[in-house]
Structures are given as structure tokens and as C-alpha cells.
Design a protein around this motif. Structure first.
Motif, PDB file in Angstrom:
ATOM      1  N   SER A  60     -20.041 -16.657  12.514  1.00  0.00           N
ATOM      2  CA  SER A  60     -21.038 -15.872  11.859  1.00  0.00           C
ATOM      3  C   SER A  60     -21.675 -14.772  12.772  1.00  0.00           C
ATOM      4  CB  SER A  60     -21.819 -16.585  10.935  1.00  0.00           C
ATOM      5  OG  SER A  60     -22.802 -17.305  11.835  1.00  0.00           O
ATOM      6  N   VAL A  61     -22.338 -13.624  12.396  1.00  0.00           N
ATOM      7  CA  VAL A  61     -23.182 -12.981  13.345  1.00  0.00           C
ATOM      8  C   VAL A  61     -24.106 -14.016  13.977  1.00  0.00           C
ATOM      9  CG1 VAL A  61     -24.648 -11.064  13.375  1.00  0.00           C
ATOM     10  CG2 VAL A  61     -22.603 -10.871  11.923  1.00  0.00           C
ATOM     11  N   GLU A  62     -24.875 -14.645  13.238  1.00  0.00           N
ATOM     12  CA  GLU A  62     -26.094 -15.509  13.643  1.00  0.00           C
ATOM     13  C   GLU A  62     -25.484 -16.456  14.953  1.00  0.00           C
ATOM     14  OE1 GLU A  62     -29.880 -16.597  14.239  1.00  0.00           O
ATOM     15  OE2 GLU A  62     -29.228 -15.005  13.315  1.00  0.00           O
ATOM     16  N   ASP A  63     -24.393 -17.218  14.579  1.00  0.00           N
ATOM     17  CA  ASP A  63     -23.774 -18.225  15.360  1.00  0.00           C
ATOM     18  C   ASP A  63     -23.379 -17.457  16.670  1.00  0.00           C
ATOM     19  OD1 ASP A  63     -24.235 -20.255  13.756  1.00  0.00           O
ATOM     20  OD2 ASP A  63     -22.260 -20.238  12.759  1.00  0.00           O
ATOM     21  N   LEU A  64     -22.639 -16.307  16.780  1.00  0.00           N
ATOM     22  CA  LEU A  64     -22.401 -15.579  17.765  1.00  0.00           C
ATOM     23  C   LEU A  64     -23.731 -14.989  18.575  1.00  0.00           C
ATOM     24  CD1 LEU A  64     -20.155 -14.069  19.699  1.00  0.00           C
ATOM     25  CD2 LEU A  64     -20.500 -12.421  18.161  1.00  0.00           C
ATOM     26  N   PHE A  65     -24.593 -14.611  18.204  1.00  0.00           N
ATOM     27  CA  PHE A  65     -25.833 -14.456  18.645  1.00  0.00           C
ATOM     28  C   PHE A  65     -26.398 -15.645  19.464  1.00  0.00           C
ATOM     29  CE2 PHE A  65     -30.663 -14.514  18.415  1.00  0.00           C
ATOM     30  CZ  PHE A  65     -30.878 -13.181  19.387  1.00  0.00           C
ATOM     31  N   LEU A  66     -26.424 -16.728  18.803  1.00  0.00           N
ATOM     32  CA  LEU A  66     -27.095 -17.998  19.188  1.00  0.00           C
ATOM     33  C   LEU A  66     -26.160 -18.476  20.530  1.00  0.00           C
ATOM     34  CD1 LEU A  66     -27.949 -19.829  16.220  1.00  0.00           C
ATOM     35  CD2 LEU A  66     -29.385 -18.786  17.714  1.00  0.00           C
ATOM     36  N   SER A  67     -24.971 -18.459  20.368  1.00  0.00           N
ATOM     37  CA  SER A  67     -23.950 -18.676  21.397  1.00  0.00           C
ATOM     38  C   SER A  67     -24.143 -17.891  22.774  1.00  0.00           C
ATOM     39  CB  SER A  67     -22.395 -18.475  20.989  1.00  0.00           C
ATOM     40  OG  SER A  67     -22.171 -19.127  19.945  1.00  0.00           O
ATOM     41  N   ILE A  68     -24.572 -16.545  22.643  1.00  0.00           N
ATOM     42  CA  ILE A  68     -24.818 -15.793  23.746  1.00  0.00           C
ATOM     43  C   ILE A  68     -26.312 -16.071  24.113  1.00  0.00           C
ATOM     44  CG2 ILE A  68     -25.388 -13.312  24.421  1.00  0.00           C
ATOM     45  CD1 ILE A  68     -22.363 -13.832  23.987  1.00  0.00           C
ATOM     46  N   LYS A  69     -27.098 -16.334  23.088  1.00  0.00           N
ATOM     47  CA  LYS A  69     -28.522 -16.979  23.808  1.00  0.00           C
ATOM     48  C   LYS A  69     -28.465 -18.208  24.646  1.00  0.00           C
ATOM     49  CE  LYS A  69     -33.224 -17.427  21.987  1.00  0.00           C
ATOM     50  NZ  LYS A  69     -33.978 -17.572  20.737  1.00  0.00           N
ATOM     51  N   LEU A  71     -25.877 -19.338  26.488  1.00  0.00           N
ATOM     52  CA  LEU A  71     -25.389 -18.910  27.806  1.00  0.00           C
ATOM     53  C   LEU A  71     -26.389 -18.233  28.680  1.00  0.00           C
ATOM     54  CD1 LEU A  71     -21.890 -17.296  26.778  1.00  0.00           C
ATOM     55  CD2 LEU A  71     -22.257 -19.479  28.031  1.00  0.00           C
ATOM     56  N   ARG A  72     -27.249 -17.633  28.003  1.00  0.00           N
ATOM     57  CA  ARG A  72     -28.158 -16.689  28.908  1.00  0.00           C
ATOM     58  C   ARG A  72     -29.239 -18.111  29.223  1.00  0.00           C
ATOM     59  NH1 ARG A  72     -33.306 -14.488  26.203  1.00  0.00           N
ATOM     60  NH2 ARG A  72     -33.564 -16.773  25.633  1.00  0.00           N
ATOM     61  N   ASN A  73     -29.581 -18.751  28.552  1.00  0.00           N
ATOM     62  CA  ASN A  73     -30.527 -19.875  29.044  1.00  0.00           C
ATOM     63  C   ASN A  73     -29.907 -20.935  30.122  1.00  0.00           C
ATOM     64  OD1 ASN A  73     -32.158 -18.859  27.290  1.00  0.00           O
ATOM     65  ND2 ASN A  73     -32.579 -20.844  26.013  1.00  0.00           N
ATOM     66  N   LEU A  74     -28.595 -21.036  29.748  1.00  0.00           N
ATOM     67  CA  LEU A  74     -27.906 -22.157  30.695  1.00  0.00           C
ATOM     68  C   LEU A  74     -27.719 -21.471  32.176  1.00  0.00           C
ATOM     69  CD1 LEU A  74     -24.737 -23.204  28.318  1.00  0.00           C
ATOM     70  CD2 LEU A  74     -26.768 -24.488  29.336  1.00  0.00           C
ATOM     71  N   CYS A  75     -27.721 -19.913  32.203  1.00  0.00           N
ATOM     72  CA  CYS A  75     -27.522 -19.394  33.468  1.00  0.00           C
ATOM     73  C   CYS A  75     -28.610 -18.701  33.925  1.00  0.00           C
ATOM     74  CB  CYS A  75     -26.605 -18.425  33.226  1.00  0.00           C
ATOM     75  SG  CYS A  75     -24.674 -18.646  32.895  1.00  0.00           S
ATOM     76  N   ALA A  76     -29.741 -19.524  33.584  1.00  0.00           N
ATOM     77  CA  ALA A  76     -31.249 -18.795  34.138  1.00  0.00           C
ATOM     78  C   ALA A  76     -31.623 -20.085  35.157  1.00  0.00           C
ATOM     79  CB  ALA A  76     -32.107 -18.928  32.896  1.00  0.00           C
TER      80      ALA A  76
END
Length: 485
Positions: A60-69, A71-76
């Protein structure tokens, strides 16, 4: 169980959740701390989330957004996750995702913003990481993203580009080519429409225009904006300068004012800026008195005003070396040699007098029944006269050749008349007093001239007193001279 179901199952177990959405949200919270990111790195969660991003149509659009978010946190700041992201071709996966989902068409600016934050976090890991991001995104993907008219997206794109370019001469050289300058132009055009919020746009423009001295090609690439394209009624009525050019100058003016004394502006920058000022003065309508400070909404007036602001600060932060006043070649001397003082004095002379002097002239004319004077220029924005006086004052600071030129251009009495309060020019009196102090300092010829003017009542004694001076007659030579009051 197919591959996607296997990914779901591992994520649900890792987060102790019952749905994918709950799992992603839980892991996002865990990845907000350094310990949490390290723990998730040991579980290789990056691998699972990248597999999700490789099949976006199954999310879903929301699940894709959360997946990117996630990844962002993991690579911080977690090098294990950042390295794994690069090893698994995460940059290519994200680039493919951008193209396949049409994010650059503005369909989901929220997710695009999150993708750029992810790339920024990855780029901060080291030179190898920045190289991978740069090779995949420069120039075409960066250019497409720069055209997305979204404030947050533009801010974060500037952060990614600045991070990649800073410290790498090879990438900087490529970025300063036509392809890179086209990206900067699109960023400026986007900012003109939607504005900017964070400091990354300013940092990028500071590097390109001040550090790398690419101000003139960028300014030239920004074409003026027509009020209505292909409209016969507007032929010949377009501004000579565009809103994007005015915005660029306003941002550079803000940067220089904030970092006054810490930025050395190149001679090329200064001379090109003076050329802009000379050109725009020939275009601006001086027949109407402007009631607004900068920005006024008129591209031509704003270009002129911000050019004046930049020249004022350039002349302030490039003062002469007190220990070596004969040193030549700084920006102010180059500007003076190019005719800046003569140009400004002529401009000031063409202006109508300050309001308090105008009223006195009108009163005297009415009493004497004299013919009215021809119409003169009016200030096109609030503060225009003040800016002219400020530049002259800054340039004359401990520069005898500038002081002499002002006298030779019959500018001393003209400047004395600016040391008054003027409702259309805030702080005009203060700048006028500062300018006259600089014009008189260490210059006997100028002091003698104004002393003669005072004895002849060509100037009001209060104008001299405001400068902390008074006129005395030398007992030996019987000539007037200025002394400290």
C-alpha cells in the motif's frame, strides 16, 4: 511460501507484530536510538526492507512510505546499516523505485522527501557512499527532483547535493559544468515558487556563488519571467530581470550579511554585480515613489535593491588593511576604478531631496513665487537613498582616493544633505553621518571645503555639529578649518 510472504514473516517476528504496518511502525520506533539501530543491524533488517522496496506494487502507499522511513532511521549514523545498504545496491533500488512510482511527477512528495533524507543519511557515511549516490543520481535524477515544486523536497535535495559535492574536487568540477548548473537553476526556480525552510539551499548557493565563484553563469542562466507568455498585449512589457534572479540576489545578500567579515568576495563577483546594478538602473521606473521595503514584488526593483545591499556589505567587509593602506586590488578598489563612486553620486544627485529638504524647498519656492523645479527621480523602494549613501560611506572609509573623488565629483555638499531623518529611508541620518565622518577623516582638502561652505552658509551649522565638528578660522592663515567640537 513465496519470497514476499517470507519477508513479511521475518518482519512480524522481529517486531512481535501481527500486521506489516504495525511491524514497520514498531521497527521505526526501535531505530530511533543508536542501540536500537545496532540491534536491527545485527538482525539484517535492511535486507528485508530493501526487498519490500523492490516490489512496491505489492505494498500500500502507506506501507511503502513506512518502509522508506524505516530505512532512513536505520541508516542514521549506523555504519553497519549504511554499508549493507550500499552492498545490496540500495541506491539503485531506490532510484528504480523513484522512476517506477513517478515520484518526480509530484504524485507523493512525502515519500520523495523521505527518500532524499535516506540518501542524505547514507551519503554521510563516507566517500564511497557519496560516490555511489552521485553516480546513480547525477545529473538526470537530481534534475528531475529539482523540478518538483515542493519546499521540503527542495531543501532535502540541496542537502544531498551539498553533502556529495563538499570535499570532493572531482564531483565539484562535474557539478560546476552545464548539467550541474542546470540543477541549481531549477532549485532556484522551485524556491522562487514555494520558498525554502531549512539552511541547505543557502549553504549550496554559498558554496557555488561565493566559494566556487560561479555567480555570473548561474545568474545569466536564470531567464526573466514574462507576465504572460505569448501574449500580444504584453509584448515589450516584460521585466528585464526575472523573479528568480531577484531571489538569488536576496539569498546571497542574506548570506553575506549574516557572515559579514568572514566571507571574502571575489573581484569578479563584485564587478559582475556592479554591471547588474548599472543595467537595472536603466530599466527601473523612478517616476513613482515606492512605499514598500524589499522585496517589493517588482523583479527589476528587487534586483536593484538586493544588488545595492550586496555592494553595501561588500564595501563594509572589504575595508583597507590599516597597516598597509597602499595595498591595491581588493574588491572596493576594483569597483571604484570601474566607476562605482561616480555612478552613485550621479544617481544620488538625480534623486529628489529627502522629505525634510523637499518641504523646505517647496516653502521657499512658494514664498518667492519661483518656477517649479523639473521632476527628479524618486526612491523606488523604502531605503533606496540610504543604501546609496551607505555604499559611498563604506567605500570612503580610510581610502583617500575615494574621499578625493567624492570632492572632485562635487559630492560633499550632496552627502551633507543626506544627514537628515527621512521617513522613506530608515537610518538615513545615521548612514549620512557615518559617510561624512569617513569623507572628512584625514583629508584636509575635504575639511577645508566644507568649512568654506559653512562660513558661506551653504550648509546648516547643525549638519556640521551632528558630526561632532565645528568651524574655526586659523589665526595664521585666516582660512576656515574643521576641528573636533
Amino acid at each position: 511460501m513465496d519470497e514476499m510472504e517470507n519477508v513479511y514473516e521475518h518482519l512480524l517476528v522481529a517486531s512481535d507484530s501481527s500486521t506489516l504496518k504495525e511491524s514497520l511502525e514498531c521497527l521505526i520506533e526501535t531505530a530511533k536510538t543508536s542501540d536500537g539501530r545496532l540491534d536491527l543491524a545485527c538482525k539484517r533488517i535492511v535486507v528485508l526492507v530493501l526487498r519490500l522496496c523492490q516490489s512496491p506494487l505489492q505494498l500500500s502507499v502507506e506501507d511503502l512510505f513506512l518502509s522508506i522511513k524505516l530505512l532512513r532511521n536505520l541508516c542514521a549514523g549506523e555504519i553497519n546499516n549504511q554499508d549493507l545498504f550500499i552492498q545490496l545496491n540500495g541506491v539503485v533500488i531506490i532510484s528504480t523505485l523513484i522512476n517506477s512510482m513517478g515520484f518526480v511527477c509530484g504524485s507523493d512528495n512525502r515519500t520523495l522527501h523521505m527518500i532524499l533524507q535516506l540518501l542524505g543519511n547514507v551519503s554521510l557515511a563516507g566517500e564511497q557512499h557519496r560516490n555511489v549516490v552521485w553516480r546513480q543520481f547525477f545529473p538526470l535524477v537530481f534534475l528531475d527532483i529539482a523540478r518538483v515544486q515542493n519546499k521540503e523536497t527542495c531543501d532535502t535535495l540541496s542537502m544531498v547535493i551539498y553533502t556529495c559535492v563538499k570535499g570532493s574536487s572531482e564531483r565539484a568540477v562535474k557539478f560546476l559544468g552545464d548539467a550541474g548548473l542546470d540543477i541549481i537553476v531549477e532549485i532556484i526556480r522551485t524556491v522562487t515558487i514555494v520558498g525554502y525552510r531549512e539552511h541547505w539551499v543557502k549553504l549550496l548557493l554559498f558554496k557555488i556563488c561565493f566559494e566556487d565563484s560561479y555567480f555570473s553563469p548561474i545568474f545569466s542562466k536564470l531567464s526573466p519571467v514574462a507576465e504572460a507568455e505569448n501574449s500580444d498585449t504584453n509584448v515589450g512589457k516584460n521585466n528585464s530581470f526575472g523573479a528568480e534572479q531577484a531571489l538569488l540576489l536576496s539569498i546571497l545578500s542574506e548570506i553575506l550579511n549574516e557572515e559579514l567579515g568572514d566571507i571574502v568576495v571575489s573581484n569578479d563577483f563584485s564587478l559582475f554585480l556592479f554591471g547588474i546594478l548599472r543595467n537595472v538602473v536603466g530599466v527601473v521606473d523612478f517616476s513613482t515613489r515606492g512605499k514598500s521595503p524589499l522585496p517589493t514584488g517588482s523583479a527589476d526593483v528587487d534586483v536593484m535593491g538586493y544588488s545595492m545591499s550586496l555592494l553595501r556589505d561588500i564595501s563594509a567587509c572589504q575595508g583597507p588593511n590599516v597597516e598597509n593602506q597602499d595595498e591595491e586590488g581588493d574588491a572596493v578598489d576594483m569597483l571604484v576604478s570601474a566607476g562605482l563612486i561616480k555612478f552613485l553620486i550621479r544617481l544620488l544627485r538625480d534623486l529628489e531631496p529627502p522629505a525634510i529638504i523637499r518641504k523646505a524647498v517647496v516653502h521657499n519656492n512658494n514664498e518667492n513665487d519661483s518656477t517649479s523645479q523639473p521632476l527628479k527621480y524618486q526612491c523606488p523602494y523604502r531605503g533606496f537613498r540610504r543604501d546609496v549613501v551607505a555604499i559611498i560611506g563604506n567605500c570612503s572609509y580610510r581610502r583617500k582616493h575615494v574621499q578625493d573623488e567624492i570632492r572632485e565629483q562635487d559630492g560633499i555638499l550632496l552627502l551633507l544633505q543626506q544627514s537628515v531623518t527621512d521617513e522613506d529611508n530608515p537610518f538615513l541620518r545615521e548612514w549620512g553621518i557615518w559617510s561624512m565622518r569617513n569623507v572628512f577623516e584625514g583629508n584636509e582638502e575635504n575639511q577645508k571645503l566644507v568649512a568654506q561652505l559653512e562660513l558661506q552658509r551653504s550648509v546648516d551649522t547643525t549638519e556640521i555639529a551632528e558630526l561632532g565638528l565645528r568651524v574655526e578660522v586659523d589665526s595664521k592663515t585666516q582660512r576656515p578649518k574643521l576641528v573636533n567640537a
